[in-house]
Design an enzyme around this catalytic site. Structure first.
Site, PDB file in Angstrom:
ATOM      1  CG  ASP A  87      -0.381  -0.057   2.525  1.00 55.74           C
ATOM      2  OD1 ASP A  87       0.866  -0.131   2.621  1.00 55.74           O
ATOM      3  OD2 ASP A  87      -1.135  -0.019   3.518  1.00 55.74           O
ATOM      4  CB  SER A  88       4.573   1.726  -0.209  1.00 52.81           C
ATOM      5  OG  SER A  88       4.771   0.605  -1.051  1.00 52.81           O
ATOM      6  CE  LYS A 101       3.448  -6.000   3.674  1.00 55.97           C
ATOM      7  NZ  LYS A 101       3.016  -4.738   4.312  1.00 55.97           N
ATOM      8  CD  GLU A 138       8.016  -0.196   7.500  1.00 53.61           C
ATOM      9  OE1 GLU A 138       7.037  -0.878   7.130  1.00 53.61           O
ATOM     10  OE2 GLU A 138       8.218   0.966   7.117  1.00 53.61           O
ATOM     11  CG  ASP A 151       0.492  -4.129   2.081  1.00 50.24           C
ATOM     12  OD1 ASP A 151       0.791  -5.064   2.846  1.00 50.24           O
ATOM     13  OD2 ASP A 151       1.206  -3.126   1.900  1.00 50.24           O
ATOM     14  CD  GLU A 201       0.731  -1.573   7.721  1.00 47.89           C
ATOM     15  OE1 GLU A 201       0.441  -0.721   8.589  1.00 47.89           O
ATOM     16  OE2 GLU A 201       1.179  -1.259   6.604  1.00 47.89           O
TER      17      GLU A 201
HETATM   18  O1  KIV Z   1       3.552  -1.149   1.561  1.00 48.28           O
HETATM   19  C1  KIV Z   1       4.759  -1.428   1.556  1.00 48.28           C
HETATM   20  O2  KIV Z   1       5.500  -1.114   0.639  1.00 48.28           O
HETATM   21  C2  KIV Z   1       5.294  -2.152   2.686  1.00 48.28           C
HETATM   22  C3  KIV Z   1       6.786  -2.173   2.807  1.00 48.28           C
HETATM   23  C4  KIV Z   1       7.265  -0.932   3.448  1.00 48.28           C
HETATM   24  C5  KIV Z   1       7.253  -3.368   3.546  1.00 48.28           C
HETATM   25  O3  KIV Z   1       4.577  -2.650   3.502  1.00 48.28           O
END
Ligand code: KIV
Length: 266
Positions: free
Chosen positions: A45-46, A112, A181, A84, A114
């Site tokens: 989600d970056s 993934k 992280e 994510d 968080e």
């Molecule tokens: O969203 C993302 O790019 C991430 C990385 C920072 C691990 O979760």
């Protein structure tokens, strides 16, 4: 089924060979990462920051994550695709199931999430339903407003003890992978040894089972000009994106990246 599966990643951990992961948001880069031998493509989600220009990952929606996951799937042949669940997409168990289904149907092989111990029930339910889960711990950018900024986590002994215990509980709940992280290198090393599942680090030192970086960061691209300490620009000394990707794979496999200067102490 891609060439790289969960079983491949588990056996890399057992053999002590480092796992390579990069974020990826489109088909062309998925193909380029495959050519370079990147084993896991993280549709992170970056993308809210590096593609959409937001100042955090919070505005990203599940529909956008599914769109980019489908783009990556079209360019991918070999890598395992990890996608994510964005901010609040796992606020309830029902939302977690529905939104994970969207990502898996778009082409993800693993999702993934968080958080910490509170993820255990959703991880168990997803794993029972055939969805492998990576638990993202330490600095969790979706919680930036609670954390008070993008800060290293687990620096004091209480936090460190809690993170070690949570990692073990999430493995027991059925997590297939952990991502740490911005965690002190020593703590990340201890957690990697304490669990059997692969542990991937970003700003977590060189003793995790693998490494991930944001693609744009490692290619030296930045909107803000602020480069986190754990980033290395792999374009330096290379004449193409393809060679930079290959250099990243070689340095992670050869354990020359990350160096001590990319990590944090307690
Ligand atoms: O969203 C993302 O790019 C991430 C990385 C920072 C691990 O979760």
């Amino acid at each position: 089924m891609p060439a790289i599966t969960l079983t491949t990643l588990q056996s890399l951990k057992q053999k002590g060979e480092k796992i390579t992961m990069l974020t990826c948001y489109d088909a062309t880069f998925a193909h380029a990462c495959n050519e370079a031998g990147v084993e896991v493509l993280l549709v992170g989600d970056s993308l809210g920051m590096v593609l959409q220009g937001h100042d955090s990952t919070l505005p990203v929606t599940t529909a956008e994550m599914a769109y980019h996951t489908a783009c990556v799937k079209r360019g991918n042949t070999d890598a395992l695709i990890l996608a994510d669940l964005p901010f609040m997409a796992n606020a309830t168990l029902e939302q977690t199931m529905t939104n994970s289904a969207m990502l898996m149907q778009a082409g993800a092989h693993m999702v993934k999430v968080e958080g910490a111990l509170w993820l255990a029930e959703s991880i168990r339910l997803l794993a029972e339903r055939g969805v492998p889960v990576c638990a993202h711990m330490g600095l969790t950018p979706q919680a930036v407003n609670i954390l008070g900024g993008y800060k290293v986590q687990g620096r004091n002994e209480n936090q460190a003890r809690q993170m070690r215990a949570d990692a073990i509980s999430l493995e027991q709940a059925g997590a297939s992978m952990l991502l740490l992280e911005c965690v002190p290198s020593e703590l990340a090393a201890e957690i990697s040894q304490a669990v059997k599942i692969p542990v991937i680090g970003i700003g977590a030192g060189s003793d995790t089972d693998g490494q991930v970086l944001v693609l744009h960061d490692m290619l030296g691209l930045s909107i803000t000009g602020r480069v986190p300490k754990f980033v290395k620009n792999f374009m330096q000394g290379q004449d193409s994106i393809q060679s930079a990707l290959k250099a990243y794979v070689n340095e992670v496999k050869g354990v020359t990246f990350p160096g001590i200067e990319h990590g944090f102490s307690a």
